[in-house]
Scaffold this motif. Structure first.
Motif, PDB file in Angstrom:
ATOM      1  N   VAL A  23     -22.693 -23.285   7.292  1.00 39.35           N
ATOM      2  CA  VAL A  23     -23.122 -23.184   8.681  1.00 39.35           C
ATOM      3  C   VAL A  23     -24.646 -23.252   8.729  1.00 39.35           C
ATOM      4  O   VAL A  23     -25.330 -22.504   8.027  1.00 39.35           O
ATOM      5  CB  VAL A  23     -22.640 -21.862   9.312  1.00 39.35           C
ATOM      6  N   THR A  24     -25.162 -24.164   9.543  1.00 43.06           N
ATOM      7  CA  THR A  24     -26.597 -24.247   9.786  1.00 43.06           C
ATOM      8  C   THR A  24     -26.825 -24.116  11.296  1.00 43.06           C
ATOM      9  O   THR A  24     -25.874 -23.989  12.059  1.00 43.06           O
ATOM     10  CB  THR A  24     -27.183 -25.586   9.291  1.00 43.06           C
ATOM     11  N   ARG A  25     -28.045 -24.165  11.719  1.00 39.99           N
ATOM     12  CA  ARG A  25     -28.329 -24.043  13.146  1.00 39.99           C
ATOM     13  C   ARG A  25     -27.794 -25.222  13.941  1.00 39.99           C
ATOM     14  O   ARG A  25     -27.501 -25.101  15.115  1.00 39.99           O
ATOM     15  CB  ARG A  25     -29.832 -23.922  13.371  1.00 39.99           C
ATOM     16  N   SER A  26     -27.652 -26.375  13.309  1.00 39.32           N
ATOM     17  CA  SER A  26     -27.253 -27.576  14.037  1.00 39.32           C
ATOM     18  C   SER A  26     -25.783 -27.937  13.914  1.00 39.32           C
ATOM     19  O   SER A  26     -25.252 -28.640  14.778  1.00 39.32           O
ATOM     20  CB  SER A  26     -28.096 -28.769  13.591  1.00 39.32           C
ATOM     21  N   GLN A  27     -25.114 -27.482  12.843  1.00 39.22           N
ATOM     22  CA  GLN A  27     -23.739 -27.924  12.616  1.00 39.22           C
ATOM     23  C   GLN A  27     -23.049 -27.046  11.585  1.00 39.22           C
ATOM     24  O   GLN A  27     -23.675 -26.246  10.900  1.00 39.22           O
ATOM     25  CB  GLN A  27     -23.741 -29.370  12.136  1.00 39.22           C
ATOM     26  N   VAL A  28     -21.740 -27.276  11.475  1.00 42.04           N
ATOM     27  CA  VAL A  28     -20.955 -26.675  10.408  1.00 42.04           C
ATOM     28  C   VAL A  28     -20.477 -27.839   9.547  1.00 42.04           C
ATOM     29  O   VAL A  28     -19.837 -28.770  10.055  1.00 42.04           O
ATOM     30  CB  VAL A  28     -19.749 -25.884  10.948  1.00 42.04           C
ATOM     31  N   ALA A  29     -20.824 -27.820   8.283  1.00 43.19           N
ATOM     32  CA  ALA A  29     -20.469 -28.904   7.368  1.00 43.19           C
ATOM     33  C   ALA A  29     -19.364 -28.442   6.419  1.00 43.19           C
ATOM     34  O   ALA A  29     -19.358 -27.299   5.968  1.00 43.19           O
ATOM     35  CB  ALA A  29     -21.687 -29.334   6.559  1.00 43.19           C
ATOM     36  N   PHE A  30     -18.441 -29.346   6.148  1.00 43.96           N
ATOM     37  CA  PHE A  30     -17.357 -29.101   5.202  1.00 43.96           C
ATOM     38  C   PHE A  30     -17.513 -30.090   4.061  1.00 43.96           C
ATOM     39  O   PHE A  30     -17.768 -31.274   4.286  1.00 43.96           O
ATOM     40  CB  PHE A  30     -15.999 -29.297   5.880  1.00 43.96           C
ATOM     41  N   ARG A  31     -17.353 -29.606   2.831  1.00 40.74           N
ATOM     42  CA  ARG A  31     -17.567 -30.470   1.686  1.00 40.74           C
ATOM     43  C   ARG A  31     -16.637 -30.140   0.529  1.00 40.74           C
ATOM     44  O   ARG A  31     -16.132 -29.034   0.425  1.00 40.74           O
ATOM     45  CB  ARG A  31     -19.021 -30.413   1.228  1.00 40.74           C
ATOM     46  N   ARG A  32     -16.452 -31.128  -0.295  1.00 39.19           N
ATOM     47  CA  ARG A  32     -15.849 -30.957  -1.615  1.00 39.19           C
ATOM     48  C   ARG A  32     -16.977 -31.266  -2.596  1.00 39.19           C
ATOM     49  O   ARG A  32     -17.969 -30.577  -2.624  1.00 39.19           O
ATOM     50  CB  ARG A  32     -14.669 -31.904  -1.769  1.00 39.19           C
ATOM     51  N   ARG A  33     -16.872 -32.355  -3.309  1.00 45.48           N
ATOM     52  CA  ARG A  33     -17.994 -32.766  -4.151  1.00 45.48           C
ATOM     53  C   ARG A  33     -19.142 -33.257  -3.273  1.00 45.48           C
ATOM     54  O   ARG A  33     -20.311 -33.085  -3.588  1.00 45.48           O
ATOM     55  CB  ARG A  33     -17.550 -33.871  -5.123  1.00 45.48           C
ATOM     56  N   ARG A  34     -18.788 -33.859  -2.149  1.00 46.60           N
ATOM     57  CA  ARG A  34     -19.786 -34.280  -1.170  1.00 46.60           C
ATOM     58  C   ARG A  34     -19.266 -33.959   0.232  1.00 46.60           C
ATOM     59  O   ARG A  34     -18.073 -33.766   0.420  1.00 46.60           O
ATOM     60  CB  ARG A  34     -20.141 -35.757  -1.318  1.00 46.60           C
ATOM     61  N   PRO A  35     -20.137 -33.919   1.220  1.00 48.22           N
ATOM     62  CA  PRO A  35     -19.703 -33.599   2.591  1.00 48.22           C
ATOM     63  C   PRO A  35     -18.747 -34.658   3.132  1.00 48.22           C
ATOM     64  O   PRO A  35     -18.884 -35.846   2.818  1.00 48.22           O
ATOM     65  CB  PRO A  35     -21.001 -33.586   3.394  1.00 48.22           C
ATOM     66  N   PHE A  36     -17.798 -34.216   3.960  1.00 47.07           N
ATOM     67  CA  PHE A  36     -16.849 -35.157   4.550  1.00 47.07           C
ATOM     68  C   PHE A  36     -16.612 -34.927   6.040  1.00 47.07           C
ATOM     69  O   PHE A  36     -16.095 -35.810   6.720  1.00 47.07           O
ATOM     70  CB  PHE A  36     -15.519 -35.141   3.798  1.00 47.07           C
ATOM     71  N   ALA A  37     -16.945 -33.764   6.555  1.00 44.93           N
ATOM     72  CA  ALA A  37     -16.718 -33.480   7.974  1.00 44.93           C
ATOM     73  C   ALA A  37     -17.786 -32.529   8.481  1.00 44.93           C
ATOM     74  O   ALA A  37     -18.254 -31.650   7.755  1.00 44.93           O
ATOM     75  CB  ALA A  37     -15.333 -32.867   8.173  1.00 44.93           C
ATOM     76  N   TRP A  38     -18.149 -32.727   9.740  1.00 48.02           N
ATOM     77  CA  TRP A  38     -19.137 -31.884  10.393  1.00 48.02           C
ATOM     78  C   TRP A  38     -18.632 -31.559  11.796  1.00 48.02           C
ATOM     79  O   TRP A  38     -18.058 -32.420  12.467  1.00 48.02           O
ATOM     80  CB  TRP A  38     -20.473 -32.612  10.509  1.00 48.02           C
ATOM     81  N   ALA A  39     -18.870 -30.344  12.240  1.00 43.24           N
ATOM     82  CA  ALA A  39     -18.547 -29.947  13.610  1.00 43.24           C
ATOM     83  C   ALA A  39     -19.841 -29.496  14.266  1.00 43.24           C
ATOM     84  O   ALA A  39     -20.634 -28.786  13.652  1.00 43.24           O
ATOM     85  CB  ALA A  39     -17.521 -28.820  13.611  1.00 43.24           C
ATOM     86  N   TRP A  40     -20.040 -29.919  15.492  1.00 42.28           N
ATOM     87  CA  TRP A  40     -21.263 -29.549  16.203  1.00 42.28           C
ATOM     88  C   TRP A  40     -20.984 -29.470  17.695  1.00 42.28           C
ATOM     89  O   TRP A  40     -19.974 -29.974  18.175  1.00 42.28           O
ATOM     90  CB  TRP A  40     -22.410 -30.481  15.860  1.00 42.28           C
ATOM     91  N   VAL A  41     -21.887 -28.802  18.390  1.00 41.30           N
ATOM     92  CA  VAL A  41     -21.732 -28.518  19.816  1.00 41.30           C
ATOM     93  C   VAL A  41     -22.752 -29.359  20.595  1.00 41.30           C
ATOM     94  O   VAL A  41     -23.955 -29.057  20.555  1.00 41.30           O
ATOM     95  CB  VAL A  41     -21.942 -27.009  20.092  1.00 41.30           C
ATOM     96  N   PRO A  42     -22.307 -30.401  21.303  1.00 40.39           N
ATOM     97  CA  PRO A  42     -23.245 -31.256  22.030  1.00 40.39           C
ATOM     98  C   PRO A  42     -24.096 -30.508  23.059  1.00 40.39           C
ATOM     99  O   PRO A  42     -25.266 -30.844  23.244  1.00 40.39           O
ATOM    100  CB  PRO A  42     -22.343 -32.278  22.737  1.00 40.39           C
ATOM    101  N   ALA A  43     -23.534 -29.496  23.692  1.00 40.49           N
ATOM    102  CA  ALA A  43     -24.281 -28.761  24.725  1.00 40.49           C
ATOM    103  C   ALA A  43     -25.538 -28.112  24.165  1.00 40.49           C
ATOM    104  O   ALA A  43     -26.506 -27.896  24.893  1.00 40.49           O
ATOM    105  CB  ALA A  43     -23.386 -27.705  25.372  1.00 40.49           C
ATOM    106  N   ARG A  44     -25.558 -27.841  22.885  1.00 35.97           N
ATOM    107  CA  ARG A  44     -26.736 -27.248  22.252  1.00 35.97           C
ATOM    108  C   ARG A  44     -27.940 -28.182  22.373  1.00 35.97           C
ATOM    109  O   ARG A  44     -29.079 -27.749  22.443  1.00 35.97           O
ATOM    110  CB  ARG A  44     -26.426 -26.971  20.780  1.00 35.97           C
ATOM    111  N   TYR A  45     -27.680 -29.490  22.390  1.00 36.52           N
ATOM    112  CA  TYR A  45     -28.758 -30.474  22.419  1.00 36.52           C
ATOM    113  C   TYR A  45     -28.874 -31.205  23.744  1.00 36.52           C
ATOM    114  O   TYR A  45     -29.957 -31.564  24.169  1.00 36.52           O
ATOM    115  CB  TYR A  45     -28.544 -31.518  21.310  1.00 36.52           C
ATOM    116  N   LEU A  46     -27.722 -31.448  24.376  1.00 37.65           N
ATOM    117  CA  LEU A  46     -27.696 -32.268  25.574  1.00 37.65           C
ATOM    118  C   LEU A  46     -27.494 -31.468  26.856  1.00 37.65           C
ATOM    119  O   LEU A  46     -27.663 -32.010  27.943  1.00 37.65           O
ATOM    120  CB  LEU A  46     -26.564 -33.301  25.470  1.00 37.65           C
ATOM    121  N   GLY A  47     -27.070 -30.226  26.724  1.00 40.79           N
ATOM    122  CA  GLY A  47     -26.780 -29.415  27.894  1.00 40.79           C
ATOM    123  C   GLY A  47     -25.466 -29.772  28.559  1.00 40.79           C
ATOM    124  O   GLY A  47     -25.121 -29.242  29.597  1.00 40.79           O
TER     125      GLY A  47
END
Length: 117
Positions: A34-58
């Motif tokens: 979890v970072t300020r901009s997104q939640v990243a999911f990974r195995r050996r390398r990242p494969f999925a990210w979840a983020w909230v558009p309202a955080r940036y676009l309103g």
């Protein structure tokens, strides 16, 4: 940042994220960051990210799922597909309800998870 902090103020995103997280965890071993901009999911390398558009676009969908593939998927469900590097396609899917995480989304998650091994 904790997951609760990341989703604080975006209550509409929480049930969608929880459903997505459960589907990803069901795939097998995965690390979540979890970072300020997104939640990243990974195995050996990242494969999925979840983020909230309202955080940036309103505005926008409560949650966006971003998946990375080595090919462009032709589904009309994708909000946007970009090729940030040759042979690497980033797909953005707007999620407005947990029920939108259906068999097609589960198949995309599995494909991305397998490719990240």
């Amino acid at each position: 940042m904790t997951l609760d902090e990341f989703l604080s103020g975006y209550e509409e995103a929480r049930p969608i994220f929880d459903a997505l997280h459960a589907e990803i965890e069901a795939l097998g071993p995965v690390d979540m960051r979890v970072t300020r901009s997104q939640v990243a999911f990974r195995r050996r390398r990242p494969f999925a990210w979840a983020w909230v558009p309202a955080r940036y676009l309103g505005r926008g969908a409560p949650l966006v799922l971003t998946l990375s593939f080595d090919r462009r998927d032709s589904s009309p469900r994708w909000k946007e597909i970009v090729e940030p590097a040759p042979g690497r396609f980033t797909h953005h899917l707007e999620l407005r309800a947990a029920s939108e995480i259906d068999g097609e989304v589960r198949a995309w998650l599995r494909a991305a998870w397998e490719a990240a091994a």
